[in-house]
Design a protein around this motif. Sequence first.
Motif, PDB file in Angstrom:
ATOM      1  N   LEU A 180       0.925  -1.453   0.152  1.00 19.92           N
ATOM      2  CA  LEU A 180       0.126   0.087   0.011  1.00 19.92           C
ATOM      3  C   LEU A 180       0.857   1.385   0.031  1.00 19.92           C
ATOM      4  O   LEU A 180       0.950   1.785   1.156  1.00 19.92           O
ATOM      5  CB  LEU A 180      -0.926  -0.087   1.155  1.00 19.92           C
ATOM      6  N   TYR A 181       1.727   1.549  -1.079  1.00 24.82           N
ATOM      7  CA  TYR A 181       2.645   2.294  -1.054  1.00 24.82           C
ATOM      8  C   TYR A 181       2.086   4.066  -1.069  1.00 24.82           C
ATOM      9  O   TYR A 181       2.915   4.799  -0.781  1.00 24.82           O
ATOM     10  CB  TYR A 181       3.398   2.268  -2.483  1.00 24.82           C
ATOM     11  N   ALA A 182       0.735   4.072  -1.415  1.00 26.01           N
ATOM     12  CA  ALA A 182       0.269   5.409  -1.197  1.00 26.01           C
ATOM     13  C   ALA A 182      -0.896   5.419  -0.279  1.00 26.01           C
ATOM     14  O   ALA A 182      -1.681   6.438  -0.268  1.00 26.01           O
ATOM     15  CB  ALA A 182      -0.462   5.856  -2.665  1.00 26.01           C
ATOM     16  N   ASP A 183      -0.602   4.896   0.814  1.00 29.33           N
ATOM     17  CA  ASP A 183      -1.811   4.623   1.767  1.00 29.33           C
ATOM     18  C   ASP A 183      -1.908   5.923   2.720  1.00 29.33           C
ATOM     19  O   ASP A 183      -2.877   6.436   2.843  1.00 29.33           O
ATOM     20  CB  ASP A 183      -1.342   3.804   2.763  1.00 29.33           C
ATOM     21  N   ARG A 184      -0.831   6.440   3.046  1.00 30.60           N
ATOM     22  CA  ARG A 184      -0.738   7.750   3.803  1.00 30.60           C
ATOM     23  C   ARG A 184      -1.561   8.979   2.912  1.00 30.60           C
ATOM     24  O   ARG A 184      -2.306   9.625   3.385  1.00 30.60           O
ATOM     25  CB  ARG A 184       0.450   8.158   4.116  1.00 30.60           C
ATOM     26  N   GLU A 185      -1.205   8.823   1.691  1.00 29.22           N
ATOM     27  CA  GLU A 185      -1.673   9.946   0.593  1.00 29.22           C
ATOM     28  C   GLU A 185      -3.133   9.797   0.713  1.00 29.22           C
ATOM     29  O   GLU A 185      -3.823  11.061   0.812  1.00 29.22           O
ATOM     30  CB  GLU A 185      -1.213  10.098  -0.659  1.00 29.22           C
ATOM     31  N   MET A 186      -3.740   8.683   0.529  1.00 25.70           N
ATOM     32  CA  MET A 186      -4.973   8.548   0.387  1.00 25.70           C
ATOM     33  C   MET A 186      -5.847   8.834   1.653  1.00 25.70           C
ATOM     34  O   MET A 186      -7.035   9.315   1.590  1.00 25.70           O
ATOM     35  CB  MET A 186      -5.371   7.002  -0.096  1.00 25.70           C
ATOM     36  N   ALA A 187      -5.339   8.236   2.830  1.00 23.96           N
ATOM     37  CA  ALA A 187      -5.775   8.532   3.908  1.00 23.96           C
ATOM     38  C   ALA A 187      -5.710   9.984   4.132  1.00 23.96           C
ATOM     39  O   ALA A 187      -7.055  10.440   4.896  1.00 23.96           O
ATOM     40  CB  ALA A 187      -5.155   7.759   5.121  1.00 23.96           C
ATOM     41  N   ALA A 188      -5.113  10.725   4.031  1.00 27.64           N
ATOM     42  CA  ALA A 188      -5.016  11.954   4.229  1.00 27.64           C
ATOM     43  C   ALA A 188      -6.066  12.723   3.093  1.00 27.64           C
ATOM     44  O   ALA A 188      -6.752  13.501   3.800  1.00 27.64           O
ATOM     45  CB  ALA A 188      -3.785  12.611   3.990  1.00 27.64           C
ATOM     46  N   GLN A 241     -14.914  15.106   2.440  1.00 28.98           N
ATOM     47  CA  GLN A 241     -16.220  14.039   3.182  1.00 28.98           C
ATOM     48  C   GLN A 241     -16.631  13.181   2.198  1.00 28.98           C
ATOM     49  O   GLN A 241     -17.148  12.244   2.538  1.00 28.98           O
ATOM     50  CB  GLN A 241     -16.889  15.245   3.672  1.00 28.98           C
ATOM     51  N   GLN A 242     -16.735  13.458   0.901  1.00 28.91           N
ATOM     52  CA  GLN A 242     -17.139  12.894  -0.164  1.00 28.91           C
ATOM     53  C   GLN A 242     -16.590  11.492  -0.592  1.00 28.91           C
ATOM     54  O   GLN A 242     -16.857  10.768  -1.376  1.00 28.91           O
ATOM     55  CB  GLN A 242     -17.501  13.644  -1.421  1.00 28.91           C
ATOM     56  N   LEU A 243     -15.307  11.672  -0.068  1.00 32.40           N
ATOM     57  CA  LEU A 243     -14.220  10.479  -0.461  1.00 32.40           C
ATOM     58  C   LEU A 243     -13.968   9.498   0.684  1.00 32.40           C
ATOM     59  O   LEU A 243     -13.735   9.888   1.813  1.00 32.40           O
ATOM     60  CB  LEU A 243     -12.806  10.986  -0.826  1.00 32.40           C
ATOM     61  N   THR A 244     -14.253   8.271   0.203  1.00 32.54           N
ATOM     62  CA  THR A 244     -14.174   6.948   1.422  1.00 32.54           C
ATOM     63  C   THR A 244     -13.222   6.147   0.642  1.00 32.54           C
ATOM     64  O   THR A 244     -12.935   5.918  -0.372  1.00 32.54           O
ATOM     65  CB  THR A 244     -15.297   6.109   1.332  1.00 32.54           C
ATOM     66  N   TYR A 245     -12.015   5.880   1.597  1.00 32.70           N
ATOM     67  CA  TYR A 245     -10.956   5.142   1.218  1.00 32.70           C
ATOM     68  C   TYR A 245     -10.824   3.920   2.017  1.00 32.70           C
ATOM     69  O   TYR A 245     -10.783   3.751   3.170  1.00 32.70           O
ATOM     70  CB  TYR A 245      -9.478   6.006   1.511  1.00 32.70           C
TER      71      TYR A 245
END
Length: 232
Positions: free
Chosen positions: A146-154, A160-164
Amino acid sequence: MQKVTCSVEALEEMAETLWYVRLKPELPVDFLPGQYLLVVMADDDKRPFSIANTVNEEGVLELHIGAGPDNTYAMQVLKRMQDQGQIEVQLPAGKAYLRDESRHPVILMAGGTGFAYTRSILQQMLADGLHRPVFLYWGVRFEQQLYADREMAALATEHQQLTYVPVVQNGDEHWQGRTGMVHEVIMDDFPSLAGYDIYVAGRFEMAGVAREAFKEKGVEADHLFGDAYEFI
Protein backbone atom coordinates in the motif's frame (compact mmCIF):
# COMPACT_ATOMS: atom_id res chain seq x y z
CA MET A 1 -2.28 7.81 -31.12
CA GLN A 2 0.63 10.16 -30.64
CA LYS A 3 4.16 8.70 -30.53
CA VAL A 4 6.63 10.69 -28.46
CA THR A 5 10.03 10.25 -26.84
CA CYS A 6 10.15 10.92 -23.10
CA SER A 7 13.10 11.64 -20.84
CA VAL A 8 13.12 9.72 -17.56
CA GLU A 9 13.01 12.33 -14.79
CA ALA A 10 12.55 9.89 -11.91
CA LEU A 11 12.77 6.15 -11.36
CA GLU A 12 12.40 5.29 -7.69
CA GLU A 13 11.43 2.18 -5.74
CA MET A 14 8.30 2.97 -3.70
CA ALA A 15 8.23 -0.44 -2.03
CA GLU A 16 9.76 -3.81 -2.75
CA THR A 17 9.33 -4.55 -6.50
CA LEU A 18 7.13 -1.43 -6.92
CA TRP A 19 8.51 1.51 -8.87
CA TYR A 20 7.53 5.14 -9.40
CA VAL A 21 8.42 6.56 -12.82
CA ARG A 22 8.10 10.15 -13.99
CA LEU A 23 8.47 10.84 -17.70
CA LYS A 24 8.80 14.19 -19.48
CA PRO A 25 7.56 14.02 -23.10
CA GLU A 26 9.50 16.06 -25.66
CA LEU A 27 6.16 17.39 -26.96
CA PRO A 28 2.91 18.25 -25.16
CA VAL A 29 0.59 15.25 -24.84
CA ASP A 30 -3.10 14.93 -24.10
CA PHE A 31 -5.08 12.12 -22.50
CA LEU A 32 -8.19 11.53 -20.41
CA PRO A 33 -8.18 10.48 -16.74
CA GLY A 34 -8.02 6.69 -16.63
CA GLN A 35 -6.31 6.19 -19.98
CA TYR A 36 -2.98 4.42 -20.44
CA LEU A 37 0.13 4.62 -22.58
CA LEU A 38 2.10 2.04 -24.51
CA VAL A 39 5.84 1.77 -24.02
CA VAL A 40 7.34 1.06 -27.44
CA MET A 41 9.98 -1.64 -27.06
CA ALA A 42 9.79 -2.51 -30.79
CA ASP A 43 7.32 -1.98 -33.64
CA ASP A 44 5.62 -5.24 -32.72
CA ASP A 45 6.17 -4.97 -28.94
CA LYS A 46 4.21 -2.23 -27.17
CA ARG A 47 3.56 -2.63 -23.45
CA PRO A 48 0.65 -0.94 -21.62
CA PHE A 49 0.95 0.98 -18.35
CA SER A 50 -1.71 3.09 -16.64
CA ILE A 51 -1.01 6.80 -16.33
CA ALA A 52 -1.15 7.67 -12.63
CA ASN A 53 -1.82 11.40 -12.97
CA THR A 54 -3.87 13.83 -15.04
CA VAL A 55 -2.79 16.33 -17.67
CA ASN A 56 -0.81 19.01 -15.82
CA GLU A 57 1.16 22.20 -16.39
CA GLU A 58 4.45 20.35 -15.99
CA GLY A 59 3.49 18.07 -18.85
CA VAL A 60 4.79 14.97 -17.05
CA LEU A 61 3.51 11.40 -17.08
CA GLU A 62 3.61 9.32 -13.90
CA LEU A 63 3.65 5.52 -13.88
CA HIS A 64 3.49 2.95 -11.07
CA ILE A 65 5.19 -0.24 -12.24
CA GLY A 66 5.26 -3.57 -10.45
CA ALA A 67 8.46 -5.33 -11.48
CA GLY A 68 10.02 -8.24 -9.63
CA PRO A 69 12.68 -10.71 -10.78
CA ASP A 70 9.97 -13.02 -12.12
CA ASN A 71 8.35 -10.23 -14.16
CA THR A 72 10.68 -9.80 -17.13
CA TYR A 73 7.91 -7.99 -19.06
CA ALA A 74 8.13 -4.97 -16.77
CA MET A 75 11.77 -5.37 -15.72
CA GLN A 76 12.90 -4.99 -19.33
CA VAL A 77 11.06 -1.68 -19.55
CA LEU A 78 12.65 -0.38 -16.35
CA LYS A 79 16.11 -1.50 -17.48
CA ARG A 80 15.78 0.36 -20.77
CA MET A 81 14.71 3.47 -18.89
CA GLN A 82 17.70 3.12 -16.55
CA ASP A 83 20.20 2.42 -19.33
CA GLN A 84 19.04 4.99 -21.88
CA GLY A 85 17.45 7.70 -19.73
CA GLN A 86 14.58 7.93 -22.19
CA ILE A 87 11.77 5.84 -23.63
CA GLU A 88 9.37 6.05 -26.55
CA VAL A 89 5.65 5.86 -25.79
CA GLN A 90 2.36 5.98 -27.64
CA LEU A 91 -0.77 7.53 -26.16
CA PRO A 92 -3.55 7.86 -25.33
CA ALA A 93 -5.04 4.38 -25.21
CA GLY A 94 -8.06 2.90 -23.43
CA LYS A 95 -11.80 3.44 -23.31
CA ALA A 96 -12.28 3.12 -19.52
CA TYR A 97 -11.70 6.80 -18.84
CA LEU A 98 -13.67 8.95 -16.41
CA ARG A 99 -17.22 9.74 -17.51
CA ASP A 100 -17.25 13.20 -15.99
CA GLU A 101 -20.71 14.03 -17.30
CA SER A 102 -22.25 11.36 -15.04
CA ARG A 103 -23.66 12.26 -11.63
CA HIS A 104 -23.76 8.70 -10.30
CA PRO A 105 -21.71 7.92 -7.19
CA VAL A 106 -18.42 6.26 -8.09
CA ILE A 107 -16.67 3.11 -6.90
CA LEU A 108 -12.99 2.83 -7.84
CA MET A 109 -11.59 -0.69 -7.42
CA ALA A 110 -7.85 -1.29 -7.78
CA GLY A 111 -5.73 -4.38 -7.44
CA GLY A 112 -2.01 -3.79 -6.85
CA THR A 113 -0.52 -1.18 -9.18
CA GLY A 114 -3.95 -0.87 -10.78
CA PHE A 115 -4.12 1.88 -8.15
CA ALA A 116 -2.39 4.13 -10.73
CA TYR A 117 -5.54 4.04 -12.88
CA THR A 118 -7.85 4.95 -10.03
CA ARG A 119 -5.47 7.69 -8.84
CA SER A 120 -5.71 9.44 -12.21
CA ILE A 121 -9.50 9.38 -12.10
CA LEU A 122 -9.61 10.53 -8.50
CA GLN A 123 -7.19 13.40 -9.16
CA GLN A 124 -9.48 14.73 -11.87
CA MET A 125 -12.58 14.40 -9.72
CA LEU A 126 -10.85 16.29 -6.90
CA ALA A 127 -9.77 19.01 -9.33
CA ASP A 128 -13.39 19.31 -10.50
CA GLY A 129 -14.63 19.76 -6.93
CA LEU A 130 -15.74 16.22 -6.04
CA HIS A 131 -19.44 16.77 -6.58
CA ARG A 132 -20.47 13.15 -5.93
CA PRO A 133 -19.50 10.40 -3.49
CA VAL A 134 -16.41 8.37 -4.37
CA PHE A 135 -15.42 5.07 -2.75
CA LEU A 136 -11.88 3.90 -3.48
CA TYR A 137 -11.10 0.27 -2.63
CA TRP A 138 -7.45 -0.76 -3.03
CA GLY A 139 -6.61 -4.43 -2.71
CA VAL A 140 -3.08 -5.80 -2.25
CA ARG A 141 -1.56 -9.07 -1.11
CA PHE A 142 0.58 -7.60 1.67
CA GLU A 143 0.31 -4.39 3.71
CA GLN A 144 3.67 -3.00 2.55
CA GLN A 145 2.31 -2.86 -1.00
CA LEU A 146 0.00 0.00 0.00
CA TYR A 147 2.63 2.47 -1.15
CA ALA A 148 0.25 5.46 -1.27
CA ASP A 149 -1.72 4.62 1.87
CA ARG A 150 -0.83 7.82 3.74
CA GLU A 151 -1.65 9.98 0.73
CA MET A 152 -5.05 8.36 0.34
CA ALA A 153 -5.90 8.43 4.05
CA ALA A 154 -5.06 12.14 4.16
CA LEU A 155 -7.27 12.87 1.15
CA ALA A 156 -10.16 10.94 2.69
CA THR A 157 -9.79 12.99 5.87
CA GLU A 158 -9.77 16.21 3.87
CA HIS A 159 -12.72 15.40 1.58
CA GLN A 160 -16.00 14.30 3.13
CA GLN A 161 -17.23 12.83 -0.16
CA LEU A 162 -14.26 10.46 -0.42
CA THR A 163 -14.14 7.07 1.30
CA TYR A 164 -10.89 5.11 1.15
CA VAL A 165 -10.80 1.40 2.01
CA PRO A 166 -7.48 -0.48 1.82
CA VAL A 167 -7.87 -4.26 1.69
CA VAL A 168 -5.01 -6.65 2.48
CA GLN A 169 -5.38 -10.22 1.31
CA ASN A 170 -2.75 -11.64 3.68
CA GLY A 171 -2.81 -9.35 6.68
CA ASP A 172 -0.61 -10.19 9.65
CA GLU A 173 -1.48 -9.75 13.34
CA HIS A 174 -0.63 -6.03 13.15
CA TRP A 175 -3.04 -5.24 10.32
CA GLN A 176 -6.19 -3.60 11.69
CA GLY A 177 -8.03 -3.00 8.39
CA ARG A 178 -10.14 -5.06 6.01
CA THR A 179 -8.88 -8.41 4.75
CA GLY A 180 -9.68 -10.76 1.91
CA MET A 181 -10.42 -10.17 -1.76
CA VAL A 182 -11.15 -6.56 -2.65
CA HIS A 183 -14.24 -7.25 -4.77
CA GLU A 184 -15.74 -9.33 -1.96
CA VAL A 185 -15.28 -6.45 0.47
CA ILE A 186 -17.18 -4.21 -1.94
CA MET A 187 -19.92 -6.85 -2.17
CA ASP A 188 -20.15 -6.87 1.62
CA ASP A 189 -20.39 -3.08 1.83
CA PHE A 190 -23.04 -2.42 -0.83
CA PRO A 191 -26.45 -4.14 -0.72
CA SER A 192 -26.91 -3.09 -4.36
CA LEU A 193 -24.56 -1.73 -7.05
CA ALA A 194 -27.36 -0.37 -9.21
CA GLY A 195 -26.91 3.32 -9.86
CA TYR A 196 -23.12 3.34 -9.38
CA ASP A 197 -20.35 4.00 -11.87
CA ILE A 198 -17.67 1.38 -11.19
CA TYR A 199 -14.11 1.60 -12.48
CA VAL A 200 -11.90 -1.49 -12.20
CA ALA A 201 -8.14 -1.95 -12.67
CA GLY A 202 -5.96 -4.94 -11.89
CA ARG A 203 -5.16 -8.38 -13.20
CA PHE A 204 -7.50 -9.68 -15.88
CA GLU A 205 -8.59 -12.65 -13.76
CA MET A 206 -9.53 -10.31 -10.89
CA ALA A 207 -11.48 -8.04 -13.23
CA GLY A 208 -13.34 -11.01 -14.68
CA VAL A 209 -14.32 -12.40 -11.29
CA ALA A 210 -15.43 -8.94 -10.14
CA ARG A 211 -17.62 -8.44 -13.20
CA GLU A 212 -19.51 -11.68 -12.60
CA ALA A 213 -19.88 -10.96 -8.89
CA PHE A 214 -21.06 -7.39 -9.44
CA LYS A 215 -23.75 -8.59 -11.85
CA GLU A 216 -25.33 -10.37 -8.89
CA LYS A 217 -25.51 -7.01 -7.11
CA GLY A 218 -27.28 -5.29 -9.99
CA VAL A 219 -24.48 -3.35 -11.68
CA GLU A 220 -25.49 -2.00 -15.09
CA ALA A 221 -23.15 -3.16 -17.86
CA ASP A 222 -22.80 0.35 -19.29
CA HIS A 223 -21.73 1.69 -15.90
CA LEU A 224 -18.90 -0.82 -15.37
CA PHE A 225 -15.58 0.35 -16.81
CA GLY A 226 -12.22 -1.38 -17.09
CA ASP A 227 -9.65 -1.82 -19.84
CA ALA A 228 -9.60 -5.54 -19.12
CA TYR A 229 -13.15 -5.82 -20.39
CA GLU A 230 -11.97 -5.07 -23.94
CA PHE A 231 -10.10 -8.40 -23.86
CA ILE A 232 -12.02 -10.79 -21.59
